[in-house]
Scaffold this motif. Structure first.
Motif, mmCIF file in Angstrom:
data_model
loop_
_atom_site.group_PDB
_atom_site.id
_atom_site.type_symbol
_atom_site.label_atom_id
_atom_site.label_comp_id
_atom_site.label_asym_id
_atom_site.label_seq_id
_atom_site.Cartn_x
_atom_site.Cartn_y
_atom_site.Cartn_z
ATOM 1 N N SER A 24 0.834 -1.212 0.000
ATOM 2 C CA SER A 24 0.000 0.000 0.000
ATOM 3 C C SER A 24 0.865 1.258 0.000
ATOM 4 O O SER A 24 0.524 2.251 -0.643
ATOM 5 C CB SER A 24 -0.932 -0.003 1.205
ATOM 6 N N LEU A 25 1.984 1.198 0.696
ATOM 7 C CA LEU A 25 2.876 2.351 0.712
ATOM 8 C C LEU A 25 3.589 2.512 -0.630
ATOM 9 O O LEU A 25 3.790 3.622 -1.114
ATOM 10 C CB LEU A 25 3.899 2.204 1.838
ATOM 11 N N SER A 28 1.373 4.227 -3.285
ATOM 12 C CA SER A 28 0.833 5.541 -2.950
ATOM 13 C C SER A 28 1.518 6.638 -3.761
ATOM 14 O O SER A 28 2.108 7.561 -3.217
ATOM 15 C CB SER A 28 0.994 5.806 -1.455
ATOM 16 N N LYS A 34 4.096 11.470 0.908
ATOM 17 C CA LYS A 34 4.484 10.064 0.783
ATOM 18 C C LYS A 34 5.575 9.836 -0.263
ATOM 19 O O LYS A 34 5.919 8.699 -0.540
ATOM 20 C CB LYS A 34 3.271 9.208 0.387
ATOM 21 N N LEU A 37 8.689 8.079 1.313
ATOM 22 C CA LEU A 37 8.322 6.761 1.833
ATOM 23 C C LEU A 37 7.978 5.779 0.717
ATOM 24 O O LEU A 37 8.256 4.588 0.817
ATOM 25 C CB LEU A 37 7.147 6.882 2.802
ATOM 26 N N GLN A 38 7.406 6.299 -0.364
ATOM 27 C CA GLN A 38 7.051 5.429 -1.493
ATOM 28 C C GLN A 38 8.310 4.868 -2.134
ATOM 29 O O GLN A 38 8.384 3.689 -2.456
ATOM 30 C CB GLN A 38 6.232 6.228 -2.514
ATOM 31 N N ALA A 41 9.774 2.177 0.171
ATOM 32 C CA ALA A 41 8.984 0.947 0.127
ATOM 33 C C ALA A 41 9.271 0.135 -1.131
ATOM 34 O O ALA A 41 9.366 -1.092 -1.080
ATOM 35 C CB ALA A 41 7.492 1.278 0.217
#
Length: 87
Positions: A24-25, A28, A34, A37-38, A41
């Motif tokens: 999910s990350l 995104s 995000k 963080l994307q 991930a």
């Protein structure tokens, strides 16, 4: 090879749980806040997939090749270590 098959289910369950948690990350894209963080991930998912591949395919193949060479040495009847010479 047998050890690889025995560990396959445990390894895949662990990798799948981690991948689903990060999915999910990783998906995104375009959400504010995000961006960093994307990318992290996605990198973790790629590392997880590559390490699972290496653990399940490459490591047993190398072990089989190296183990095959050591079995050839053992079958020649020559002791490999000093401990075997004293027996």
């Amino acid at each position: 090879m047998r050890g690889t098959l025995e560990r396959l289910a445990l390894l895949l369950m662990t990798a799948l749980a981690a991948a689903l948690g990060l999915l999910s990350l990783a998906l995104s894209v375009g959400q504010p806040g995000k961006e960093l963080l994307q990318r992290i991930a996605v990198e973790i998912l790629v590392g997880l997939l590559s390490s699972t591949f290496l653990d399940q395919l490459v490591t047993p193949a190398l072990y089989f090749r190296i183990g095959d060479e050591s079995r050839k040495k053992d079958s020649s009847g020559e002791p490999e270590t000093e401990e075997e010479e004293t027996r």
